[in-house]
Design an enzyme around this catalytic site. Structure first.
Site, PDB file in Angstrom:
ATOM      1  N   TYR A 138      41.097  40.149  32.588  1.00  0.00           N
ATOM      2  CA  TYR A 138      40.110  41.157  32.966  1.00  0.00           C
ATOM      3  C   TYR A 138      40.105  42.346  32.000  1.00  0.00           C
ATOM      4  O   TYR A 138      39.099  43.045  31.900  1.00  0.00           O
ATOM      5  CB  TYR A 138      40.393  41.695  34.377  1.00  0.00           C
ATOM      6  CG  TYR A 138      39.814  40.883  35.497  1.00  0.00           C
ATOM      7  CD1 TYR A 138      40.139  39.542  35.647  1.00  0.00           C
ATOM      8  CD2 TYR A 138      38.942  41.460  36.423  1.00  0.00           C
ATOM      9  CE1 TYR A 138      39.618  38.797  36.683  1.00  0.00           C
ATOM     10  CE2 TYR A 138      38.420  40.719  37.466  1.00  0.00           C
ATOM     11  CZ  TYR A 138      38.764  39.390  37.587  1.00  0.00           C
ATOM     12  OH  TYR A 138      38.243  38.656  38.618  1.00  0.00           O
ATOM     13  N   ASP A 246      40.144  34.421  47.454  1.00  0.00           N
ATOM     14  CA  ASP A 246      38.901  34.004  48.121  1.00  0.00           C
ATOM     15  C   ASP A 246      39.117  32.713  48.896  1.00  0.00           C
ATOM     16  O   ASP A 246      38.652  32.558  50.028  1.00  0.00           O
ATOM     17  CB  ASP A 246      37.786  33.763  47.082  1.00  0.00           C
ATOM     18  CG  ASP A 246      36.855  34.963  46.952  1.00  0.00           C
ATOM     19  OD1 ASP A 246      37.323  36.097  47.212  1.00  0.00           O
ATOM     20  OD2 ASP A 246      35.683  34.776  46.586  1.00  0.00           O
TER      21      ASP A 246
END
Ligand code: IPM
Ligand code: MG
Length: 355
Positions: A138, A246
């Site tokens: 990221y 998730d």
């Protein structure tokens, strides 16, 4: 006042659900001061930037940040990614505030176990994903386009110190639970994963009271579906944690009800953190008193636990939520065939259960 909390409700349903969370905090503690600021699309519309300097300054001066949600179709087309709410506000908040430890609990509410898309055994699912949040792919450099846009590069970068500090937090959290860490990596391929595994192994030696094992990320994705009850704490790097959290959240059947905490360095019994529901801004139902405030309320419970070191109040809120769900009170997202209540009514019911 003992604590100052920056309230950045953001976009869509953010303001509605955060209002209910603040209600709970005011009820259980009288020593918290709240200050509001703009973030996300709301801030972009007002100031031209999704994370204005004044908002960042307020967060820096606070003991904790309560964040609603950012983003929505209205801002998806902003050409400069750094001005879009997700990349322009969320990622810099994490890195500027040094929130390297992302705590994502995945626990099925008793009243909702049947909502899981997988068949849960009697042990159900009750795990925490400890996701490294300010490193890895990221944030690694270089990240750019070359050759007239036809060659793209992202870089997965980790330093030993970054692995050490997130692993340390995983050990701390494991000690409050079943003392089992599964460290997840891709050490059969990635150099960063080999460093990750090396460091976690070294630290396991110094923390013999916690059981540490390793799992490759593809296998972990499979094991989560096969038997989620085998996990207590999953420790992993930024992008693997994004994906696995998730997956774990979906397996609880309570997706949309789950909170998260992003924590900085602990000091003297307290820790600076940003607390937010894992769900998004749900612009389609914004402003209609239909959103489920439970994830935001559970985020407030995490704030009490980590920043205020007040486990008792945190557990009271959790118990109140569970009691209200047991009674069959439901917002429309989880109502099924029963008559749904609104955002404020759900908040009021939880408040009443707190009494
Ligand atoms: C999350 C989200 C963010 C992430 C996005 C919105 C940048 O998916 O918090 O999991 O990838 O970290
Ligand atoms: Mg994600």
């Amino acid at each position: 006042m003992a604590y100052k909390i920056a309230v950045i409700a953001g976009d869509g349903i953010g303001p509605e659900v955060i209002a209910e969370a603040v209600k709970m905090l005011k009820h259980v503690r009288s020593d918290i001061e709240f200050e509001e600021a703009l973030v996300g699309g709301a801030a972009y519309d007002a100031t031209g930037h999704p994370l204005p300097e004044t908002t960042l300054d307020l967060c820096r001066s606070a003991d904790a940040v309560l964040l609603g949600a950012v983003g929505g179709p209205k801002w998806d087309q902003i050409p400069d990614p750094k001005l879009r709410p997700e990349v322009g506000a969320l990622l810099p908040l994490r890195s500027e505030l040094n929130l390297y430890a992302n705590v994502r609990p995945a626990k099925a509410f008793g009243a909702l176990v049947d909502a899981s898309p997988v068949k849960l055994g009697p042990a159900g699912i009750d795990l925490i994903v400890m996701r490294e949040l300010t490193g890895g792919i990221y944030f690694g450099e270089p990240r750019e386009r070359r050759e007239g846009g036809n060659y793209a590069v992202d870089s997965m970068v980790y330093r030993r110190s970054e692995v050490e500090r997130i692993a340390q937090r995983a050990f701390d959290v494991a000690r409050t639970r079943h003392r089992r860490i599964v460290s997840v990596d891709k050490a059969n391929v990635l150099e960063t994963s080999r460093l990750w595994r090396e460091v976690v192994d070294e630290m396991a030696q110094g923390n013999p009271d916690v059981n540490v094992s390793h799992m490759l990320v593809d296998n972990c994705a499979m094991q989560l579906v096969r038997d989620p009850s085998q996990f207590d704490v999953i420790l992993t790097e930024n992008m693997f944690g994004d994906i696995l959290s998730d997956e774990a959240a979906m397996i609880t059947g309570s997706l949309g009800l789950l909170p998260s905490a992003s924590l900085g360095d602990p000091k003297a019994g307290t820790v600076f953190g940003m607390y937010e529901p894992i769900h998004g801004s749900a612009p389609d139902i914004a402003g209609q008193n239909r959103a489920n405030p439970i994830a935001a309320i559970m985020s407030a419970a995490m704030l009490l636990q980590y920043t205020c070191d007040d486990t008792a109040s945190s557990q009271r809120i959790e118990a109140a939520v569970e009691a209200v769900l047991q009674k069959g009170i439901r917002t429309s997202d989880i109502a099924g065939t029963s008559e749904p209540v609104g955002t404020r009514q759900m908040g009021d019911a939880i408040l009443a259960a707190l009494e």
